[in-house]
Enzyme design. Structure first.
Site, mmCIF file in Angstrom:
data_model
loop_
_atom_site.group_PDB
_atom_site.id
_atom_site.type_symbol
_atom_site.label_atom_id
_atom_site.label_comp_id
_atom_site.label_asym_id
_atom_site.label_seq_id
_atom_site.Cartn_x
_atom_site.Cartn_y
_atom_site.Cartn_z
ATOM 1 N N ASP A 54 36.920 35.354 44.752
ATOM 2 C CA ASP A 54 37.570 36.478 43.928
ATOM 3 C C ASP A 54 38.528 35.852 43.163
ATOM 4 O OD1 ASP A 54 38.318 39.172 43.423
ATOM 5 O OD2 ASP A 54 40.212 38.675 44.480
ATOM 6 N N ASP A 113 41.716 37.853 41.309
ATOM 7 C CA ASP A 113 42.909 38.520 41.330
ATOM 8 C C ASP A 113 43.448 38.601 42.763
ATOM 9 O OD1 ASP A 113 43.581 39.964 38.484
ATOM 10 O OD2 ASP A 113 41.482 39.790 39.013
#
Length: 220
Positions: free
Chosen positions: A10, A12
């Site tokens: 991922d 953020d």
């Protein structure tokens, strides 16, 4: 000996702390509407499911009319994409760890709900763009995380068994739906107690990540 597993991350809250720029964009939108700004903690409680969900939650919190959602989402995405990395920082040891993992044969992918234009701008601005073999953004497919389709698309393009690395309950649900081991970075944007999600392992510093990978059984 089996080849090193692919590692899909991922973005953020996992590799970067983007909340300062996200909060700034939200507050510019609110200011244009004549509304009071939001604190970082409030914005953080709304992120993780993509820009449309973020805008929906901001609108609900500030009493904005639901029929304006599409327009406000377009405005927020355009504004954020223009200034995606003014205040955003890469978490400590991320760059050197990802570089080392590539050198040791791990294919690297990115799977994020951030829109593609903003994803590309952030990766370029922070010097991360060349580290990933595959990037799946929030608008690459019709589905977003926690639907498994984006993660499965990344696996298919990488062509190797994979581990997913994220920071949130959205990422945990995505990994579970895709049938992947899930490593949780604990200094990100998790909004629920750790006991409520399924994890394979946790870590709080990317300096320890490669050693953690090496100590776990090979992926199927």
């Amino acid at each position: 000996m089996s080849p090193p597993p692919a590692l899909i991350f991922d973005l953020d809250g996992t590799l970067i702390d983007s909340l300062p720029d996200l909060a700034a964009a939200v507050n510019r939108l609110l200011a244009a509407e004549g509304l009071a700004p939001m604190a970082r903690a409030e914005v953080q409680s709304y992120v993780g499911d993509g820009a449309p969900a973020l805008v929906h939650r901001v609108m609900a919190a500030r009493g904005l009319a639901a029929e304006r959602h599409a327009d406000l989402t377009t405005r927020l995405v355009a504004d954020y994409s223009a200034l995606p990395a003014e205040l955003t920082t890469v978490y400590p040891h991320v760059f050197e760890t990802l570089t080392n993992l590539r050198q040791h044969g791990h294919p690297l992918g990115l799977c994020t709900n951030k829109p593609g234009a903003a994803t590309g701008a952030v990766l370029s601005a922070l010097g991360l763009a060349l580290l990933f073999d595959v990037v799946i953004s929030g608008d690459s497919l019709p589905e977003r995380k926690p639907h498994p389709a984006p993660l499965l698309a990344a696996i298919d393009r990488l062509g190797a068994p994979a581990i997913f690395v994220g920071d949130s309950e959205v990422d945990a649900r995505t990994a579970e739906a895709a049938g992947l081991p899930f490593f949780l970075f604990t200094k990100g944007y998790l909004r629920v107690p750790l006991s409520e999600i399924s994890v394979t392992a946790t870590f709080d510093d990317f300096a320890d990540f490669r050693e953690l990978i090496a100590t776990l059984p090979a992926t199927p």
